[in-house]
Design a protein around this motif. Structure first.
Motif, PDB file in Angstrom:
ATOM      1  N   GLN A  19      -9.007  -7.109  -5.054  1.00  0.00           N
ATOM      2  CA  GLN A  19      -7.664  -7.367  -4.535  1.00  0.00           C
ATOM      3  C   GLN A  19      -6.679  -6.273  -4.921  1.00  0.00           C
ATOM      4  OE1 GLN A  19      -6.001 -11.265  -4.760  1.00  0.00           O
ATOM      5  NE2 GLN A  19      -7.986 -12.284  -4.743  1.00  0.00           N
ATOM      6  N   SER A  20      -7.021  -5.482  -5.922  1.00  0.00           N
ATOM      7  CA  SER A  20      -6.181  -4.364  -6.328  1.00  0.00           C
ATOM      8  C   SER A  20      -7.099  -3.200  -6.667  1.00  0.00           C
ATOM      9  CB  SER A  20      -5.334  -4.750  -7.551  1.00  0.00           C
ATOM     10  OG  SER A  20      -4.538  -3.664  -7.965  1.00  0.00           O
ATOM     11  N   HIS A  21      -6.875  -2.063  -6.025  1.00  0.00           N
ATOM     12  CA  HIS A  21      -7.820  -0.953  -6.186  1.00  0.00           C
ATOM     13  C   HIS A  21      -7.160   0.334  -5.698  1.00  0.00           C
ATOM     14  CE1 HIS A  21     -11.546   0.856  -7.024  1.00  0.00           C
ATOM     15  NE2 HIS A  21     -12.329   0.303  -6.119  1.00  0.00           N
ATOM     16  N   CYS A  22      -7.801   1.450  -5.963  1.00  0.00           N
ATOM     17  CA  CYS A  22      -7.338   2.722  -5.432  1.00  0.00           C
ATOM     18  C   CYS A  22      -8.497   3.390  -4.701  1.00  0.00           C
ATOM     19  CB  CYS A  22      -6.825   3.629  -6.548  1.00  0.00           C
ATOM     20  SG  CYS A  22      -5.866   5.029  -5.924  1.00  0.00           S
ATOM     21  N   VAL A  23      -8.199   3.967  -3.554  1.00  0.00           N
ATOM     22  CA  VAL A  23      -9.238   4.600  -2.752  1.00  0.00           C
ATOM     23  C   VAL A  23      -8.913   6.075  -2.537  1.00  0.00           C
ATOM     24  CG1 VAL A  23      -9.719   2.427  -1.563  1.00  0.00           C
ATOM     25  CG2 VAL A  23      -8.173   4.089  -0.516  1.00  0.00           C
ATOM     26  N   GLU A  24      -9.970   6.836  -2.332  1.00  0.00           N
ATOM     27  CA  GLU A  24      -9.861   8.270  -2.047  1.00  0.00           C
ATOM     28  C   GLU A  24     -10.536   8.550  -0.715  1.00  0.00           C
ATOM     29  OE1 GLU A  24     -11.520  12.525  -3.911  1.00  0.00           O
ATOM     30  OE2 GLU A  24     -11.909  10.618  -4.917  1.00  0.00           O
ATOM     31  N   ASN A  25      -9.928   9.397   0.103  1.00  0.00           N
ATOM     32  CA  ASN A  25     -10.574   9.692   1.381  1.00  0.00           C
ATOM     33  C   ASN A  25     -11.743  10.664   1.190  1.00  0.00           C
ATOM     34  OD1 ASN A  25      -9.162  12.080   0.948  1.00  0.00           O
ATOM     35  ND2 ASN A  25      -8.492  12.283   3.052  1.00  0.00           N
ATOM     36  N   VAL A  81     -13.375   6.169   0.895  1.00  0.00           N
ATOM     37  CA  VAL A  81     -13.312   5.624   2.251  1.00  0.00           C
ATOM     38  C   VAL A  81     -13.239   6.777   3.248  1.00  0.00           C
ATOM     39  CG1 VAL A  81     -12.154   3.538   1.447  1.00  0.00           C
ATOM     40  CG2 VAL A  81     -10.794   5.449   2.297  1.00  0.00           C
ATOM     41  N   THR A  82     -13.564   6.504   4.469  1.00  0.00           N
ATOM     42  CA  THR A  82     -13.505   7.547   5.496  1.00  0.00           C
ATOM     43  C   THR A  82     -12.058   8.013   5.687  1.00  0.00           C
ATOM     44  OG1 THR A  82     -13.186   5.994   7.319  1.00  0.00           O
ATOM     45  CG2 THR A  82     -15.475   6.532   6.703  1.00  0.00           C
ATOM     46  N   ASP A  83     -11.909   9.224   6.184  1.00  0.00           N
ATOM     47  CA  ASP A  83     -10.570   9.749   6.445  1.00  0.00           C
ATOM     48  C   ASP A  83      -9.813   8.855   7.417  1.00  0.00           C
ATOM     49  OD1 ASP A  83     -11.288  11.813   4.809  1.00  0.00           O
ATOM     50  OD2 ASP A  83     -11.247  13.379   6.340  1.00  0.00           O
ATOM     51  N   VAL A  84     -10.512   8.366   8.432  1.00  0.00           N
ATOM     52  CA  VAL A  84      -9.879   7.491   9.431  1.00  0.00           C
ATOM     53  C   VAL A  84      -9.371   6.215   8.780  1.00  0.00           C
ATOM     54  CG1 VAL A  84     -10.271   6.106  11.503  1.00  0.00           C
ATOM     55  CG2 VAL A  84     -11.213   8.420  11.359  1.00  0.00           C
ATOM     56  N   VAL A 141       0.838  -1.197   0.000  1.00  0.00           N
ATOM     57  CA  VAL A 141       0.000   0.000   0.000  1.00  0.00           C
ATOM     58  C   VAL A 141       0.878   1.254   0.000  1.00  0.00           C
ATOM     59  CG1 VAL A 141      -0.150  -0.083   2.519  1.00  0.00           C
ATOM     60  CG2 VAL A 141      -1.876   1.179   1.245  1.00  0.00           C
ATOM     61  N   GLY A 142       0.406   2.289  -0.685  1.00  0.00           N
ATOM     62  CA  GLY A 142       1.141   3.548  -0.717  1.00  0.00           C
ATOM     63  C   GLY A 142       0.316   4.643  -1.361  1.00  0.00           C
ATOM     64  N   LYS A 143       0.755   5.878  -1.199  1.00  0.00           N
ATOM     65  CA  LYS A 143       0.014   7.030  -1.720  1.00  0.00           C
ATOM     66  C   LYS A 143       0.287   7.248  -3.211  1.00  0.00           C
ATOM     67  CE  LYS A 143       1.924   9.528   1.487  1.00  0.00           C
ATOM     68  NZ  LYS A 143       2.381  10.651   2.345  1.00  0.00           N
ATOM     69  N   VAL A 144      -0.724   7.802  -3.906  1.00  0.00           N
ATOM     70  CA  VAL A 144      -0.579   8.228  -5.295  1.00  0.00           C
ATOM     71  C   VAL A 144      -1.275   9.587  -5.428  1.00  0.00           C
ATOM     72  CG1 VAL A 144      -0.430   5.907  -6.300  1.00  0.00           C
ATOM     73  CG2 VAL A 144      -2.675   6.936  -5.940  1.00  0.00           C
ATOM     74  N   ASN A 145      -1.234  10.177  -6.637  1.00  0.00           N
ATOM     75  CA  ASN A 145      -2.010  11.398  -6.853  1.00  0.00           C
ATOM     76  C   ASN A 145      -3.375  11.050  -7.444  1.00  0.00           C
ATOM     77  OD1 ASN A 145      -1.734  11.066  -9.704  1.00  0.00           O
ATOM     78  ND2 ASN A 145       0.172  12.225  -9.715  1.00  0.00           N
ATOM     79  N   ALA A 146      -4.223  12.046  -7.594  1.00  0.00           N
ATOM     80  CA  ALA A 146      -5.608  11.811  -8.026  1.00  0.00           C
ATOM     81  C   ALA A 146      -5.681  11.187  -9.422  1.00  0.00           C
ATOM     82  CB  ALA A 146      -6.390  13.115  -7.986  1.00  0.00           C
ATOM     83  N   GLY A 153     -11.144  14.162   0.113  1.00  0.00           N
ATOM     84  CA  GLY A 153     -10.691  14.366  -1.255  1.00  0.00           C
ATOM     85  C   GLY A 153      -9.281  14.912  -1.375  1.00  0.00           C
ATOM     86  N   ASN A 154      -8.425  14.596  -0.400  1.00  0.00           N
ATOM     87  CA  ASN A 154      -7.047  15.091  -0.473  1.00  0.00           C
ATOM     88  C   ASN A 154      -6.007  13.996  -0.242  1.00  0.00           C
ATOM     89  OD1 ASN A 154      -7.331  14.627   2.259  1.00  0.00           O
ATOM     90  ND2 ASN A 154      -7.238  16.774   2.863  1.00  0.00           N
ATOM     91  N   LEU A 155      -6.461  12.738  -0.266  1.00  0.00           N
ATOM     92  CA  LEU A 155      -5.547  11.616  -0.081  1.00  0.00           C
ATOM     93  C   LEU A 155      -6.004  10.452  -0.949  1.00  0.00           C
ATOM     94  CD1 LEU A 155      -3.134  10.387   1.455  1.00  0.00           C
ATOM     95  CD2 LEU A 155      -4.731   9.700   3.262  1.00  0.00           C
ATOM     96  N   TRP A 156      -5.074   9.913  -1.753  1.00  0.00           N
ATOM     97  CA  TRP A 156      -5.387   8.795  -2.646  1.00  0.00           C
ATOM     98  C   TRP A 156      -4.386   7.679  -2.394  1.00  0.00           C
ATOM     99  CZ3 TRP A 156      -5.035  13.910  -3.830  1.00  0.00           C
ATOM    100  CH2 TRP A 156      -6.222  14.546  -4.199  1.00  0.00           C
ATOM    101  N   ILE A 157      -4.897   6.453  -2.277  1.00  0.00           N
ATOM    102  CA  ILE A 157      -4.067   5.321  -1.876  1.00  0.00           C
ATOM    103  C   ILE A 157      -4.304   4.136  -2.810  1.00  0.00           C
ATOM    104  CG2 ILE A 157      -3.564   3.680  -0.027  1.00  0.00           C
ATOM    105  CD1 ILE A 157      -4.736   5.812   1.914  1.00  0.00           C
ATOM    106  N   PHE A 158      -3.223   3.623  -3.375  1.00  0.00           N
ATOM    107  CA  PHE A 158      -3.309   2.398  -4.174  1.00  0.00           C
ATOM    108  C   PHE A 158      -2.886   1.220  -3.300  1.00  0.00           C
ATOM    109  CE2 PHE A 158      -1.005  -0.738  -6.879  1.00  0.00           C
ATOM    110  CZ  PHE A 158      -2.128  -1.265  -7.504  1.00  0.00           C
ATOM    111  N   TYR A 159      -3.710   0.174  -3.318  1.00  0.00           N
ATOM    112  CA  TYR A 159      -3.345  -1.034  -2.570  1.00  0.00           C
ATOM    113  C   TYR A 159      -3.424  -2.254  -3.497  1.00  0.00           C
ATOM    114  CZ  TYR A 159      -8.245  -2.577  -2.208  1.00  0.00           C
ATOM    115  OH  TYR A 159      -9.529  -3.017  -2.490  1.00  0.00           O
TER     116      TYR A 159
END
Length: 210
Positions: A189-195, A157-160, A137-142, A198-204
């Motif tokens: 199993q592979s996806h990207c989520v946004e909090n 997903v929620t900010d928490v 898991v790690g951060k990406v841009n929008a 709307g200021n954090l994007w995470i690919f897992y």
């Protein structure tokens, strides 16, 4: 005298027309350049997204090697970084990135996938019945998130929950209607989520569904 004024009027008209046409041509060229630039950026993003998925696959293969070929348990998986002193301590066979272990190339940041960690605290409903998966898991841009997301639609997903995904010491469950938006989370199993903010994007990418 009348003829001179007419000629002057015609010259002025042609000058204004020329200025208009030059401006119009400049706008067309500018718009075309902007379109070409945008297309080039989109192509670069798609290429990066493909390569990131390939790198995630390399990590997954390395983990499978440690577990299946080297006969280690999940609890023994070691994601020590190649530049850290403990990288050269035994047992090497349990290390994901060591050539005598999983052999995956080590990157903490890879083509815009930033602060990559191997987490064992993320549970994703619909992936398995376990309390958590082994996940890269790690951060990406929008923009990159959209390219990496299922159907180009990041799950909200929620900010928490988003912050917990990046904190390997905090457990989090991605569950539709709870921490995650309905119909955009379970089973991937592979996806990207946004909090939500709307200021954090995470690919897992799940390495080991359990």
């Amino acid at each position: 005298m009348r003829v001179l004024k007419t000629q002057q009027g015609n010259v002025l008209f042609f000058i204004l027309a020329a200025i208009f046409l030059v401006g119009l041509l400049a706008k067309v060229v500018s718009d075309r350049n902007m379109d070409v630039t945008a297309q080039s950026q989109r192509a670069s993003t798609l290429t990066a997204a493909t390569d990131i998925k390939i790198y995630a696959g390399q990590i997954k293969q390395a983990i499978e090697t440690v577990l299946n070929n080297n006969n280690h348990t999940v609890a023994e998986l070691d994601d020590v970084a190649a530049h850290e002193a403990a990288f050269d301590t035994a047992p090497h066979s349990a290390k994901i990135y060591h050539p005598y272990g999983g052999g995956a190339p080590y990157h903490s940041t890879y083509l815009g996938w930033v602060d990559i960690i191997i987490a064992d605290n993320i549970a994703i409903d619909g992936v398995s019945t376990a309390t958590s998966e082994v996940t890269a898991v790690g951060k990406v841009n929008a923009e990159l998130c959209r390219a990496l997301a299922v159907n180009n639609t990041p799950a909200v997903v929620t900010d928490v929950a988003a912050n917990s995904m990046l904190d390997s010491s905090t457990a989090v469950t991605l569950s539709e209607g709870s921490t995650c938006q309905t119909n955009l989370c379970n089973g991937f199993q592979s996806h990207c989520v946004e909090n939500t903010s709307g200021n954090l994007w995470i690919f897992y990418s799940v390495m080991l569904p359990r």
